[in-house]
Design a protein around this motif. Structure first.
Motif, PDB file in Angstrom:
ATOM      1  N   VAL A 508      11.136  30.926  78.419  1.00 36.00           N
ATOM      2  CA  VAL A 508       9.996  31.144  79.308  1.00 36.00           C
ATOM      3  C   VAL A 508       8.746  31.058  78.451  1.00 36.00           C
ATOM      4  N   THR A 509       7.830  30.171  78.820  1.00 39.20           N
ATOM      5  CA  THR A 509       6.608  30.003  78.030  1.00 39.20           C
ATOM      6  C   THR A 509       5.484  30.867  78.595  1.00 39.20           C
ATOM      7  N   PRO A 510       4.565  31.324  77.761  1.00 42.00           N
ATOM      8  CA  PRO A 510       3.441  32.136  78.238  1.00 42.00           C
ATOM      9  C   PRO A 510       2.433  31.290  79.016  1.00 42.00           C
ATOM     10  N   ALA A 511       1.645  31.943  79.861  1.00 42.43           N
ATOM     11  CA  ALA A 511       0.648  31.239  80.680  1.00 42.43           C
ATOM     12  C   ALA A 511      -0.348  30.473  79.823  1.00 42.43           C
ATOM     13  N   SER A 512      -0.608  30.969  78.623  1.00 39.32           N
ATOM     14  CA  SER A 512      -1.583  30.316  77.734  1.00 39.32           C
ATOM     15  C   SER A 512      -1.120  28.931  77.287  1.00 39.32           C
ATOM     16  N   MET A 513       0.176  28.617  77.481  1.00 39.80           N
ATOM     17  CA  MET A 513       0.712  27.325  77.058  1.00 39.80           C
ATOM     18  C   MET A 513       0.846  26.355  78.232  1.00 39.80           C
ATOM     19  N   ALA A 514       0.288  26.694  79.373  1.00 41.64           N
ATOM     20  CA  ALA A 514       0.488  25.895  80.583  1.00 41.64           C
ATOM     21  C   ALA A 514       0.006  24.457  80.426  1.00 41.64           C
ATOM     22  N   SER A 515      -1.016  24.232  79.624  1.00 41.65           N
ATOM     23  CA  SER A 515      -1.564  22.886  79.473  1.00 41.65           C
ATOM     24  C   SER A 515      -0.801  22.018  78.477  1.00 41.65           C
ATOM     25  N   ARG A 516       0.128  22.580  77.757  1.00 40.15           N
ATOM     26  CA  ARG A 516       0.847  21.846  76.715  1.00 40.15           C
ATOM     27  C   ARG A 516       2.054  21.103  77.300  1.00 40.15           C
ATOM     28  N   LYS A 517       2.422  19.991  76.678  1.00 40.47           N
ATOM     29  CA  LYS A 517       3.574  19.216  77.115  1.00 40.47           C
ATOM     30  C   LYS A 517       4.873  19.891  76.675  1.00 40.47           C
ATOM     31  N   LEU A 539      19.586  24.770  67.418  1.00 39.47           N
ATOM     32  CA  LEU A 539      19.743  24.654  68.871  1.00 39.47           C
ATOM     33  C   LEU A 539      20.178  23.235  69.248  1.00 39.47           C
ATOM     34  N   LYS A 540      21.405  22.892  68.839  1.00 37.44           N
ATOM     35  CA  LYS A 540      21.906  21.551  69.127  1.00 37.44           C
ATOM     36  C   LYS A 540      22.201  21.364  70.611  1.00 37.44           C
ATOM     37  N   GLY A 541      22.305  22.458  71.340  1.00 38.67           N
ATOM     38  CA  GLY A 541      22.507  22.367  72.782  1.00 38.67           C
ATOM     39  C   GLY A 541      21.221  22.135  73.549  1.00 38.67           C
ATOM     40  N   GLY A 542      20.092  22.172  72.823  1.00 37.35           N
ATOM     41  CA  GLY A 542      18.809  21.890  73.454  1.00 37.35           C
ATOM     42  C   GLY A 542      18.052  23.124  73.902  1.00 37.35           C
ATOM     43  N   ILE A 543      16.911  22.873  74.516  1.00 33.42           N
ATOM     44  CA  ILE A 543      16.052  23.935  75.052  1.00 33.42           C
ATOM     45  C   ILE A 543      15.720  23.583  76.495  1.00 33.42           C
ATOM     46  N   GLU A 544      15.890  24.529  77.361  1.00 39.09           N
ATOM     47  CA  GLU A 544      15.526  24.343  78.770  1.00 39.09           C
ATOM     48  C   GLU A 544      14.478  25.375  79.144  1.00 39.09           C
ATOM     49  N   PHE A 545      13.366  24.919  79.695  1.00 36.79           N
ATOM     50  CA  PHE A 545      12.295  25.831  80.111  1.00 36.79           C
ATOM     51  C   PHE A 545      12.552  26.294  81.534  1.00 36.79           C
ATOM     52  N   ILE A 546      12.517  27.599  81.727  1.00 40.55           N
ATOM     53  CA  ILE A 546      12.733  28.174  83.062  1.00 40.55           C
ATOM     54  C   ILE A 546      11.647  29.213  83.346  1.00 40.55           C
ATOM     55  N   ASP A 547      11.584  29.648  84.613  1.00 36.90           N
ATOM     56  CA  ASP A 547      10.508  30.550  85.033  1.00 36.90           C
ATOM     57  C   ASP A 547      10.756  31.986  84.606  1.00 36.90           C
ATOM     58  N   ALA A 548      12.014  32.412  84.574  1.00 35.76           N
ATOM     59  CA  ALA A 548      12.319  33.800  84.217  1.00 35.76           C
ATOM     60  C   ALA A 548      13.749  33.901  83.707  1.00 35.76           C
ATOM     61  N   ILE A 549      13.964  34.829  82.791  1.00 38.23           N
ATOM     62  CA  ILE A 549      15.305  35.096  82.261  1.00 38.23           C
ATOM     63  C   ILE A 549      15.972  36.132  83.163  1.00 38.23           C
ATOM     64  N   PRO A 550      17.153  35.828  83.707  1.00 39.02           N
ATOM     65  CA  PRO A 550      17.816  36.816  84.568  1.00 39.02           C
ATOM     66  C   PRO A 550      18.245  38.050  83.767  1.00 39.02           C
ATOM     67  N   LYS A 551      17.901  39.231  84.312  1.00 39.50           N
ATOM     68  CA  LYS A 551      18.230  40.469  83.609  1.00 39.50           C
ATOM     69  C   LYS A 551      18.687  41.528  84.597  1.00 39.50           C
ATOM     70  N   SER A 552      19.466  42.475  84.094  1.00 38.66           N
ATOM     71  CA  SER A 552      19.900  43.610  84.894  1.00 38.66           C
ATOM     72  C   SER A 552      18.754  44.611  85.009  1.00 38.66           C
ATOM     73  N   PRO A 553      18.881  45.608  85.903  1.00 35.54           N
ATOM     74  CA  PRO A 553      17.820  46.615  86.020  1.00 35.54           C
ATOM     75  C   PRO A 553      17.534  47.342  84.708  1.00 35.54           C
ATOM     76  N   SER A 554      18.539  47.433  83.835  1.00 31.61           N
ATOM     77  CA  SER A 554      18.333  48.112  82.554  1.00 31.61           C
ATOM     78  C   SER A 554      17.706  47.207  81.504  1.00 31.61           C
ATOM     79  N   GLY A 555      17.516  45.914  81.847  1.00 27.45           N
ATOM     80  CA  GLY A 555      16.879  44.997  80.915  1.00 27.45           C
ATOM     81  C   GLY A 555      17.845  44.122  80.139  1.00 27.45           C
ATOM     82  N   LYS A 556      19.153  44.254  80.381  1.00 24.79           N
ATOM     83  CA  LYS A 556      20.133  43.441  79.670  1.00 24.79           C
ATOM     84  C   LYS A 556      20.122  42.016  80.207  1.00 24.79           C
ATOM     85  N   ILE A 557      20.111  41.046  79.298  1.00 21.08           N
ATOM     86  CA  ILE A 557      20.122  39.642  79.699  1.00 21.08           C
ATOM     87  C   ILE A 557      21.459  39.314  80.377  1.00 21.08           C
TER      88      ILE A 557
END
Length: 577
Positions: A508-517, A539-557
């Motif tokens: 998940v990228t920060p809003a300040s990076m919105a203009s970057r490719k 990271l040979k499997g690559g990088i995928e940009f997403i809107d949010a990381i799914p987490k439990s109510p306790s904060g566990k990914i």
């Protein structure tokens, strides 16, 4: 229900000795060691052919110990073992084990390190272990010097292993220099150990991520290594006798810094009188040349090496590999299709698998040539007991039902250095005693011969296995979060044809990076990991940009959701041609 080794597996003839060093055990025939006079040369360089007899190798270890005592100001029975910790950051050499045993001769502790480490990773190991000296080699000297400086180890306490690729007079003392220095010195006073000291005292600090979290130092006692050496060798006896094997030539390619190479190859093979053909690293032609030249019979490898052989069948065909009898894989499961393909090409080979952990000083279960059941990691080693439990902690008593593997064995280690919480979490107690929680999901089945075999189905823990190396998502996630283009992230394993599995990051990228490719940020983040982490953590499997990381109510990914997402995406893409 408690599972035991099959009826045909011999029981340990006596409790593994608990008051001697690993070195004393390796040199003595009292505990069942193959007679030294009949043993093959323990280590032979697979490139140059340089070798030493068993007696010469033991003598070199003693001479190195005397030189270390003089250089470091150490005495065998003075000061704590924790004041005599030595790092070993080197490719395999014929003097690797003699150096380790020389450290033990001074009642010191050896901490082997992976040569793929970056300077930062090595510095962490040297600092956390309290290392006072370091053995390394020319190819990784730059990394070693940077790490040693950060850990406060001066250059006069850095020694070089002799490698076949490198000659000339370096600016540091070599192992050969230490041998020559120690030879004329008086013999060291005998070690004076109390009853049970070998069971309490650490021989090796090997780094592992355990069942979760960042790498931790596993405290492996002298008795742990002695026990697993006895267990593994005793288990193998039946198959070796059935096929008329007294001693054999065995491949020594897997890193001796890894628990698999350290115990199964460097210790066990030489204790039973075999010859280990040492290669510093995997290079296909050198590997094949060594098999042909030295007529290697036993190939302990990891699945990626088998996959490489299959992808280079035309190269393999140029070499005479007819000496090979047994191909044995560990560190990660090998797929059924891979086994079938290698047997199609080499139908006279026996192919088996084993399973173990750093926390068990390696072997928990392994395959006998006399009872191969493909798709499994074999049967329990002598002196090992196991339970399988479901997610609610209930014991599983039927065959074919998956659950977490719990283990008892004299090879189960002392715990994690300076980490009582992690040590406590690694064990569970019940009416049958203390059990190590492996974090691995298994299925128990019976072979056609009626023996119980264990199949490793999945890892309940979050660890990845890349080329047999453990990679903790938490470590990579913490590193990624230090990059300005990463606001949040999660790392999972994705399948890889050659490496088994590799890390992939969801970012998940920060809003300040919105203009970057995305392409620019992706390249920067990949470089951020490559500049600071060992290559198998890239990271040979690559990088995928997403809107949010799914987490439990306790904060566990919730990595499970990301794995499901990845699985669906790959299914939608269809098979790769």
């Amino acid at each position: 229900m408690v599972f035991y080794p099959p009826p045909w597996v011999p029981k340990l003839p006596f409790d593994p000795p608990d008051s001697v060093t690993v070195g004393e055990f390796m040199r003595s025939e009292i505990c069942g060691r193959y007679p030294i006079a009949k043993s093959r040369n323990p280590f032979t360089c697979g490139i140059t052919g340089k070798t030493f007899t068993t007696t010469e190798s033991h003598a070199r270890s003693g001479e190195i110990a005397k030189a270390l005592a003089k250089t470091m100001g150490w005495e065998p029975n003075v000061d704590s073992p924790w004041d005599k910790v030595v790092g070993v950051f080197s490719f395999n050499t014929i003097d690797y084990l003699p150096v380790l045993l020389a450290i033990h001769r001074l009642s010191g502790i050896a901490t082997p390190a992976n040569v793929a480490y970056s300077a930062g990773e090595l510095e962490h190991q040297l600092k956390s272990s309290g290392a006072k000296a370091l053995f390394t080699c020319v190819p990784v000297l730059k990394t070693a010097l940077a790490a040693a400086k950060g850990a406060g180890i001066s250059n006069d306490k850095i020694f070089l292993m002799d490698l076949p690729y490198h000659s000339g007079k370096p600016a540091f003392k070599t192992v050969e220099d230490l041998v020559q220095l120690g030879r004329p010195l008086p013999e060291l006073e005998p070690l004076v150990w109390s009853k049970g000291q070998g069971a309490r005292q650490v021989a090796y600090l090997c780094y592992s991520s355990g069942t979760s979290g960042l790498p931790k130092a596993v405290m492996i006692s002298h008795r742990n290594v002695i026990a697993n050496t006895m267990q593994y060798c005793l288990f193998e006896d039946r198959g070796r006798k059935q096929f008329g094997v007294e001693t054999q030539a065995e491949l020594g390619l897997l890193p001796f810094s890894h628990i698999y190479g350290l115990v199964v190859i460097a210790h066990s093979a030489t204790w039973r009188g075999d010859e280990v053909i040492v290669l510093p690293k995997f290079e296909l032609n050198e590997y094949l040349q060594a098999i042909e030249k030295f007529k290697i019979n036993h190939l302990p490898v990891v699945p990626p090496i088998v996959v490489r052989m299959l992808s280079a069948k035309d190269v393999c065909e140029k070499y005479d590999l007819s000496s090979v009898r047994f191909l044995f894989t560990g560190a990660a499961p090998m797929g059924k299709e891979t086994v079938e393909e290698i047997l199609r090409i080499y139908p006279n080979w026996h192919v088996g698998q084993g399973y173990g952990m750093t926390e068990t000083s390696t072997v928990v279960c392994t395959t006998s040539e006399a009872d191969i059941y493909q798709g499994t990691s074999g049967s329990l080693a002598p002196g090992t007991r196991a339970k399988v439990i479901d997610q609610d902690g209930r014991e599983i008593t039927e065959y074919g039902k998956p659950g977490e593997l719990l283990v008892q064995s004299p090879s189960v280690t002392l715990g994690y250095l300076n980490n009582e919480k992690a040590t406590a979490e690694a064990f569970v107690w019940d009416e049958d005693g203390r059990w190590l929680k492996t974090g691995d999901e298994v299925i128990v089945t019976k072979s056609p011969q009626g023996n119980e075999h264990f199949s490793i189905v999945d890892r309940l823990k979050e660890l990845m296995k890349v080329k047999g190396h453990q990679v903790a998502p938490a470590e990579l996630e913490a590193h990624l979060l230090a990059h300005p283009a990463v606001d949040d992230c999660a790392v999972i394993a994705v399948p890889h044809d050659r490496d088994g599995e590799v890390p992939k990051a969801f970012v998940v990228t920060p809003a300040s990076m919105a203009s970057r490719k995305d392409e620019d940020m992706r390249a920067e983040i990949l470089k951020h990991v490559q500049d600071h982490k060992a290559h198998y953590k890239w990271l040979k499997g690559g990088i995928e940009f997403i809107d949010a990381i799914p987490k439990s109510p306790s904060g566990k990914i919730l990595r499970r959701l990301l794995r499901d997402k990845e699985r669906e995406a790959r299914r939608a893409e269809g098979p790769k041609l």
